[in-house]
Design an enzyme around this catalytic site. Structure first.
Site, mmCIF file in Angstrom:
data_model
loop_
_atom_site.group_PDB
_atom_site.id
_atom_site.type_symbol
_atom_site.label_atom_id
_atom_site.label_comp_id
_atom_site.label_asym_id
_atom_site.label_seq_id
_atom_site.Cartn_x
_atom_site.Cartn_y
_atom_site.Cartn_z
ATOM 1 N N ALA A 17 0.868 -1.068 0.000
ATOM 2 C CA ALA A 17 0.014 -0.053 -0.027
ATOM 3 C C ALA A 17 0.766 1.333 -0.032
ATOM 4 C CB ALA A 17 -0.864 -0.075 1.058
ATOM 5 N N VAL A 18 1.817 1.346 0.778
ATOM 6 C CA VAL A 18 2.751 2.244 1.022
ATOM 7 C C VAL A 18 3.722 2.330 -0.347
ATOM 8 C CG1 VAL A 18 4.645 3.483 2.359
ATOM 9 C CG2 VAL A 18 2.631 2.350 3.394
ATOM 10 N N ARG A 43 7.062 -13.638 -3.013
ATOM 11 C CA ARG A 43 5.650 -13.832 -3.504
ATOM 12 C C ARG A 43 5.503 -12.887 -4.979
ATOM 13 N NH1 ARG A 43 5.091 -13.664 1.818
ATOM 14 N NH2 ARG A 43 5.159 -11.296 1.888
ATOM 15 N N ARG A 103 12.706 3.605 14.487
ATOM 16 C CA ARG A 103 12.641 4.847 15.038
ATOM 17 C C ARG A 103 13.006 5.346 16.103
ATOM 18 N NH1 ARG A 103 6.349 3.730 13.665
ATOM 19 N NH2 ARG A 103 6.621 3.699 11.116
ATOM 20 N N CYS A 132 2.356 6.954 10.952
ATOM 21 C CA CYS A 132 1.648 7.877 10.348
ATOM 22 C C CYS A 132 0.818 8.840 11.165
ATOM 23 C CB CYS A 132 0.693 7.097 9.360
ATOM 24 S SG CYS A 132 -0.097 5.433 10.073
ATOM 25 N N HIS A 252 -6.140 9.385 8.016
ATOM 26 C CA HIS A 252 -6.369 9.171 9.452
ATOM 27 C C HIS A 252 -7.189 10.540 10.068
ATOM 28 C CE1 HIS A 252 -4.462 5.497 9.310
ATOM 29 N NE2 HIS A 252 -3.247 5.977 9.835
ATOM 30 N N ASN A 325 -2.946 9.046 5.309
ATOM 31 C CA ASN A 325 -1.960 8.085 5.860
ATOM 32 C C ASN A 325 -0.969 7.521 4.943
ATOM 33 O OD1 ASN A 325 -4.482 6.768 5.214
ATOM 34 N ND2 ASN A 325 -3.068 4.915 5.915
HETATM 35 N N1 LIG Z 1 0.063 1.907 5.348
HETATM 36 C C1 LIG Z 1 0.292 2.899 6.220
HETATM 37 O O1 LIG Z 1 -0.290 3.896 6.523
HETATM 38 C C2 LIG Z 1 1.723 2.937 6.681
HETATM 39 C C3 LIG Z 1 2.398 4.268 7.284
HETATM 40 C C4 LIG Z 1 3.591 4.391 7.546
HETATM 41 C C5 LIG Z 1 4.204 3.273 7.564
HETATM 42 N N2 LIG Z 1 3.980 2.136 7.393
HETATM 43 C C6 LIG Z 1 4.750 0.924 7.512
HETATM 44 O O2 LIG Z 1 5.268 0.489 5.993
HETATM 45 C C7 LIG Z 1 5.439 -0.940 6.342
HETATM 46 C C8 LIG Z 1 4.726 -1.622 4.743
HETATM 47 O O3 LIG Z 1 3.240 -1.092 5.113
HETATM 48 P P1 LIG Z 1 2.038 -1.345 3.949
HETATM 49 O O4 LIG Z 1 0.824 -0.748 4.610
HETATM 50 O O5 LIG Z 1 2.413 -0.884 2.369
HETATM 51 O O6 LIG Z 1 2.231 -2.807 3.856
HETATM 52 P P2 LIG Z 1 1.718 -4.189 2.657
HETATM 53 O O7 LIG Z 1 0.468 -3.307 1.780
HETATM 54 O O8 LIG Z 1 1.140 -5.230 3.581
HETATM 55 O O9 LIG Z 1 2.848 -4.303 1.978
HETATM 56 C C9 LIG Z 1 4.002 -4.878 2.225
HETATM 57 C C10 LIG Z 1 5.005 -4.735 1.437
HETATM 58 O O10 LIG Z 1 6.044 -5.406 1.887
HETATM 59 C C11 LIG Z 1 6.773 -6.460 0.909
HETATM 60 N N3 LIG Z 1 7.401 -7.519 1.821
HETATM 61 C C12 LIG Z 1 6.847 -8.488 2.734
HETATM 62 N N4 LIG Z 1 7.623 -9.269 3.179
HETATM 63 C C13 LIG Z 1 8.854 -8.953 2.592
HETATM 64 C C14 LIG Z 1 10.097 -9.661 2.566
HETATM 65 N N5 LIG Z 1 10.595 -10.572 3.412
HETATM 66 N N6 LIG Z 1 11.062 -9.012 1.682
HETATM 67 C C15 LIG Z 1 10.826 -8.126 0.839
HETATM 68 N N7 LIG Z 1 9.705 -7.530 0.837
HETATM 69 C C16 LIG Z 1 8.658 -7.723 1.528
HETATM 70 C C17 LIG Z 1 5.499 -6.955 0.315
HETATM 71 O O11 LIG Z 1 5.830 -7.751 -0.753
HETATM 72 P P3 LIG Z 1 5.035 -8.956 -1.553
HETATM 73 O O12 LIG Z 1 4.048 -8.128 -2.578
HETATM 74 O O13 LIG Z 1 5.999 -9.782 -1.976
HETATM 75 O O14 LIG Z 1 4.292 -9.371 -0.295
HETATM 76 C C18 LIG Z 1 4.616 -5.688 0.029
HETATM 77 O O15 LIG Z 1 5.558 -5.141 -0.995
HETATM 78 C C19 LIG Z 1 5.057 -1.480 7.478
HETATM 79 O O16 LIG Z 1 6.046 -1.719 8.387
HETATM 80 C C20 LIG Z 1 4.140 -0.209 7.985
HETATM 81 O O17 LIG Z 1 4.125 -0.402 9.454
HETATM 82 C C21 LIG Z 1 2.781 1.878 6.835
#
Ligand SMILES: NC(=O)c1ccc[n+]([C@@H]2O[C@H](COP(=O)([O-])OP(=O)(O)OC[C@H]3O[C@@H](n4cnc5c(N)ncnc54)[C@H](OP(=O)(O)O)[C@@H]3O)[C@@H](O)[C@H]2O)c1
Length: 347
Positions: A17-18, A43, A103, A132, A252, A325
């Site tokens: 998502a990010v 994956r 962090r 966020c 948010h 967010n």
């Molecule tokens: N969403 C928010 O608002 C937000 C804001 C600030 C920070 N964050 C942080 O940013 C991070 C990602 O959040 P998201 O919301 O984008 O999650 P998400 O949609 O679940 O995406 C996760 C990403 O990480 C990759 N990934 C998972 N396991 C991996 C591995 N072993 N090696 C390399 N890549 C891997 C996934 O790849 P695949 O496609 O291969 O599964 C996917 O590209 C989290 O730590 C979260 O806390 C999120």
């Protein structure tokens, strides 16, 4: 022909998502990229994504992926950052990390450029992007702190499911469809992936974001408390937070109560925020103008409205702070840090 310097950039978690917003933001800002590398887990390796009308194949992240990379933007979970960020740094990259892995590390600057951009220059290879819900709050409160002093913050959040990643967005969609079709809703992810209990998010409100800590606050609430003090360089601010997940896809919202050292009028606060970087004032109750998550989605700013004086506490004020967010809360803040690294020659 432009002779602007360009950089080799890796996006780790590009399919998430990010990560997807990271690509959109780099493209929108025309970040000076030489080579772009899109990384994920096994994956998604082999999937394709588009950047600047060009197709890129996603690769599985390995330590060698970071050879020759100048800037690596990480958003693939804390475990991935712990494993690969040091590998990237070892190979000469500067990492901007979106996860909570570094962090609170004393050697890692935690940065919201509108608040503490100068901290970036002290980096030792890793710069952390705050949580966020913290980013949007401190971006809106820093101008008040600088002009009037800030004693206390009490915040209740109304957080979107996209804060929990791409899977949570799907869970809200599926549960909504099931509920409207008269079928049972399956809850398999929220409030926290891997915890024993799951509750439906559709048509609901969940007062748990991340796991509980020993003091009864959740980890998300403690992030808001601890990160605010670190970013604002002020251990004396009293912060309390209650974090709630709502069935909203993006942005948010936060109900924030602050106590200042001074007692400015509401008009003075509005004038200050209206001229603050990265903040948009939307506050005309007489015309029903205030920020909402839907209106803020897709926009980079932090929106503030509903500013009122507390009815009992002379130096107390209430306000409503809303931001996307995935943009200011994640991708846009990271790209701002990357732009600052380049602009100030802090790489
Ligand atoms: N969403 C928010 O608002 C937000 C804001 C600030 C920070 N964050 C942080 O940013 C991070 C990602 O959040 P998201 O919301 O984008 O999650 P998400 O949609 O679940 O995406 C996760 C990403 O990480 C990759 N990934 C998972 N396991 C991996 C591995 N072993 N090696 C390399 N890549 C891997 C996934 O790849 P695949 O496609 O291969 O599964 C996917 O590209 C989290 O730590 C979260 O806390 C999120």
């Amino acid at each position: 022909m432009s002779n602007q310097q360009t950089y080799n950039v890796a996006v780790v978690g590009a399919t998430g998502a990010v990560g997807r917003k990271m690509l959109e933001t780099l493209e929108k800002r025309q970040f000076p990229i030489n080579e772009l590398k899109l990384l994920s887990s096994k994956r998604s390796a082999g999937k394709t994504l588009t950047y600047n009308n060009q197709t890129y194949t996603v690769e599985e992240a390995t330590p060698e992926s970071f050879e020759g990379i100048d800037i690596a933007l990480f958003s693939a979970g804390g475990g991935v950052s712990k494993k690969f960020a040091p590998e990237a740094v070892k190979r000469g990259a500067v990492v901007v990390d979106n996860t909570s892995a570094y962090r609170m590390d004393g050697n890692v600057p935690l940065v919201v450029p509108e608040v503490n951009e100068a901290d970036i220059k002290d980096h030792k290879g890793i710069i952390a992007n705050p949580n966020c819900s913290t980013i949007q709050m401190v971006a809106a409160l820093q101008p008040l702190k600088a002009k009037y002093g800030l004693k206390r913050i009490i915040v209740s959040t109304y957080q979107a499911v996209s804060g929990s990643g791409a899977e949570a967005i799907e869970e809200l969609k599926t549960q909504t469809e099931d509920f409207l079709n008269g079928d049972d809703m399956k809850a398999e992810l929220l409030p926290v992936k891997g915890e024993d209990k799951h509750y439906p998010i559709a048509f609901n409100a969940l007062p748990q974001i991340d796991v509980f800590t020993d003091n009864g606050y959740t980890f998300e609430e403690m992030k808001m408390i601890n990160e605010t003090k670190k970013i604002m360089h002020d251990e004396t601010i009293n912060v309390a937070a209650t974090c709630v997940r709502l069935p909203v896809f993006t942005s948010h919202a936060e109900s924030v109560y602050v106590e200042l050292d001074d007692t400015p009028s509401v008009e003075e606060i509005k004038t200050l925020l209206a001229s603050s970087d990265g903040v948009t004032l939307q506050d005309k109750p007489e015309e029903q103008i205030y920020p909402t998550p839907l209106a803020a989605a897709g926009l980079p700013d932090v929106f503030v409205g509903r500013i009122r004086k507390d009815l009992n506490q002379e130096n107390g004020y209430h306000m409503w702070i809303v931001s996307d967010n995935l943009l200011k809360g994640a991708a846009w803040n990271s790209v701002q840090i990357a732009e600052s690294l380049v602009k100030n020659h802090w790489l």
